[in-house]
Scaffold this active site. Structure first.
Site, PDB file in Angstrom:
ATOM      1  N   ASP A 150      41.293  37.883  42.588  1.00 21.31           N
ATOM      2  CA  ASP A 150      40.188  38.330  43.424  1.00 21.31           C
ATOM      3  C   ASP A 150      40.038  39.843  43.285  1.00 21.31           C
ATOM      4  O   ASP A 150      41.006  40.565  43.031  1.00 21.31           O
ATOM      5  CB  ASP A 150      40.463  38.000  44.892  1.00 21.31           C
ATOM      6  CG  ASP A 150      40.669  36.510  45.123  1.00 21.31           C
ATOM      7  OD1 ASP A 150      39.959  35.720  44.477  1.00 21.31           O
ATOM      8  OD2 ASP A 150      41.537  36.146  45.925  1.00 21.31           O
ATOM      9  N   ASP A 204      37.478  34.953  39.993  1.00 22.63           N
ATOM     10  CA  ASP A 204      37.832  34.186  41.178  1.00 22.63           C
ATOM     11  C   ASP A 204      37.004  34.734  42.343  1.00 22.63           C
ATOM     12  O   ASP A 204      35.792  34.795  42.262  1.00 22.63           O
ATOM     13  CB  ASP A 204      39.334  34.264  41.426  1.00 22.63           C
ATOM     14  CG  ASP A 204      39.825  33.172  42.376  1.00 22.63           C
ATOM     15  OD1 ASP A 204      39.013  32.328  42.780  1.00 22.63           O
ATOM     16  OD2 ASP A 204      41.017  33.167  42.714  1.00 22.63           O
ATOM     17  N   ASP A 225      38.716  38.069  49.665  1.00 30.55           N
ATOM     18  CA  ASP A 225      39.343  36.962  50.388  1.00 30.55           C
ATOM     19  C   ASP A 225      40.272  37.487  51.483  1.00 30.55           C
ATOM     20  O   ASP A 225      40.944  38.504  51.317  1.00 30.55           O
ATOM     21  CB  ASP A 225      40.142  36.075  49.425  1.00 30.55           C
ATOM     22  CG  ASP A 225      39.231  35.198  48.569  1.00 30.55           C
ATOM     23  OD1 ASP A 225      37.998  35.328  48.674  1.00 30.55           O
ATOM     24  OD2 ASP A 225      39.762  34.384  47.790  1.00 30.55           O
ATOM     25  N   ARG A 233      30.670  30.420  49.678  1.00 34.92           N
ATOM     26  CA  ARG A 233      31.690  31.145  50.435  1.00 34.92           C
ATOM     27  C   ARG A 233      31.139  32.480  50.948  1.00 34.92           C
ATOM     28  O   ARG A 233      31.594  33.551  50.577  1.00 34.92           O
ATOM     29  CB  ARG A 233      32.946  31.395  49.600  1.00 34.92           C
ATOM     30  CG  ARG A 233      33.594  30.136  49.059  1.00 34.92           C
ATOM     31  CD  ARG A 233      34.876  30.469  48.310  1.00 34.92           C
ATOM     32  NE  ARG A 233      35.486  29.300  47.709  1.00 34.92           N
ATOM     33  CZ  ARG A 233      36.604  29.320  46.997  1.00 34.92           C
ATOM     34  NH1 ARG A 233      37.240  30.440  46.787  1.00 34.92           N
ATOM     35  NH2 ARG A 233      37.093  28.207  46.483  1.00 34.92           N
TER      36      ARG A 233
END
Length: 520
Positions: free
Chosen positions: A193, A232, A236, A288
């Site tokens: 990430d 990715d 997050d 997301r």
């Protein structure tokens, strides 16, 4: 058919300006490196040295990023390649070790050697590009050259961190994995990430531009029926991280954007993952935005825009494309296990064409989450019953999961017996905030992040303007299951909440859960 038009503009010259001086929301007490030593850095080595802070990494420090910094750069300034990290490996050789359609691995000695090299190279890349952000740190950009690329900022087991005024480009996995059994048609899975907030408290990410940069997915080879996904997540929040504010950022051109909570089985996340997301812009991010488990998450005053026809990042739903409850569609807000999500005064916009028109099920999608409420948001310029959308998505999720488990003999997760409710947590019990009017929310696309827009007349600028037609859709019919979101669990989350999910390791795999991106 009625329609509205949205004009998207991208300024290609930047100027520096500060956004809010202090955060609102769960991360309101974050102060970063206030009062600490100041560093001005121009290389990856200098950034790592500044974070060490002369052997006092936990003491306050402010780090100014003055030049583009590449995390693949070694201490001598050389950019490392996959062949250098794992001599003998190449992505082309790896691809050639599958059948022409990608459905079977060619189990030859040479191919098994290539796979061993891939597995050998991955941890070396992780060691190279993952950089831990130590406590009491502010990392702040100073201008249009403040770019971080090919690195994963790990706010891990840390506290009191500010990341501000930066362009952050998602790192590219040099050793991606093709899994022909992942999803209906197989999937490319990658690590790293751009920013990971893990087991950390009091973090503020503000006024940044996060994207895939120049290496958008449609620039990769089209292989096994899909573009190779080398990225990715962008940002997050996982592993019991808490008290986080994400504000005034622009997320653009990315698939799996922001995951909050990375496993249904990680019950240690209960009571944590409290996140406030406000004044952000999401443009052509497939899903997301965020996707939540366990946490109390407040999403307000954000502008969302997706397209059905985007070449690299098409946003396709059950209603307008898949017509199947067991696929992995795109969505904006994802409701996961034990999540508690309040949406307020957001502008959800979804562009389509005559071939694939927009559908309202893009907005909210349940993965077993049943606590959600919306206050005053709009979809394509119109009011919509978002609570009913969420409720019907949850009902369909329950129906699909129970049907699957009846066939497989697996035990149903606890949430199938839950009752959907709009009784979310009340943010004002914890912090003060103000809601913008919806016109001001729509104008965020021309203002966020501020350094891309304020004072741009001081520089030579080029403005690219694209006008797209957004077709209006009919109001949601809460009696029609076909309008609800798809229900099937994502890439790795095929089992129930009781089943043990893979633990996310230091590389932050995030389990590639929500979608195998069946849209491509």
């Amino acid at each position: 058919m009625k329609f509205i038009k949205i004009t998207l503009s991208l300024l290609l010259a930047f100027s520096t300006a500060s956004a809010n001086k202090s955060p609102i929301g769960w991360g309101r007490n974050t102060t970063g490196g206030k009062g600490g030593i100041e560093y001005h850095v121009n290389s990856f080595k200098e950034l790592k040295d500044a974070l060490d802070n002369n052997g006092k990494p936990n003491s306050p420090k402010i780090i100014y990023i003055e030049s583009p910094i590449n995390g693949s750069e070694d201490d001598n300034g050389h950019i490392l390649t996959s062949e250098e990290l794992a001599p003998g490996f190449s992505l082309e050789k790896y691809i050639n070790c599958f059948s022409e359609d990608g459905s079977k691995w060619l189990d030859t000695d040479e191919c098994n050697k290539i796979e061993a090299l891939r597995l050998e190279g991955a941890p070396k890349q992780a060691e190279q590009i993952m950089i831990r952000i130590t406590p009491n740190t502010t990392i702040i950009g100073t201008g249009n050259d403040s770019i971080l690329e090919e690195m994963s900022l790990q706010v891990k087991e840390s506290e009191n961190v500010i990341i501000k005024n930066l362009s952050v480009v998602a790192p590219n996995d040099l050793f991606p994995e093709w899994d022909p059994t992942d999803g209906i048609k197989g999937s490319w899975n990658s690590e790293y990430d751009a920013i990971v907030i893990s087991n950390s408290t009091n973090v503020w990410v503000d006024n940044c531009y996060l994207s895939d940069g120049k290496k958008t997915i449609d620039t990769t080879p089209f292989t096994f029926g899909k573009y190779i996904e080398l990225h990715d997540g962008l940002l997050d929040v996982v592993n019991a991280a808490d008290l986080v504010t994400i504000s005034n950022n622009r997320f653009e051109n990315h698939q799996k954007t922001s995951l909050i909570g990375n496993s249904d089985s990680k019950t240690t996340d209960r009571g944590h993952l409290r996140v406030t997301i406000y004044n952000n812009v999401f443009v052509n991010c497939d899903e997301r935005l965020p996707r939540v488990r366990f946490g109390k998450v407040h999403v307000f005053n954000n502008f969302f825009y997706s397209e059905t026809f985007n070449v690299g990042y098409p946003a396709l739903t059950v209603k307008n494309y898949f017509h199947d409850d067991t696929v992995f569609p795109q969505y904006m807000i994802g409701l996961g296990v034990e999540s508690d999500v309040l949406s307020e005064r957001n502008s959800f916009n979804y562009g389509g064409n005559n071939e694939i028109k927009p559908a309202e099920d893009i907005v909210v999608y349940s993965y077993g989450g049943h606590i959600f409420h919306d206050n005053g948001s709009e979809f394509n310029g119109k009011k919509l019953d978002f609570d009913t959308l969420a409720k019907e998505s949850f009902k369909l999720k329950v129906k699909t999961k129970m049907a699957q488990n009846a066939v497989s003999g697996k035990k149903n997760p606890v949430w199938v017996n839950a009752t959907f409710t709009t009784e979310t947590f009340e943010p004002r019990e914890y912090y003060d905030y103000e809601l913008l009017d919806i016109d001001s929310v729509n104008d965020l696309i021309n203002k966020v992040p501020t350094w891309m827009f304020n004072g741009y007349d001081e520089y030579e600028t080029e403005v690219i303007t694209e006008t797209v037609t957004v077709y209006e859709t009919e109001a949601v019919d809460d009696t029609d299951d076909s309008e609800d979101s798809a229900e099937e669990v994502d890439d790795v989350e095929a089992d129930d909440a009781e089943d043990s999910a893979e633990e996310v390791d230091d590389v932050e795999t995030d389990e590639a859960e929500d979608s195998a991106d069946e849209s491509i």
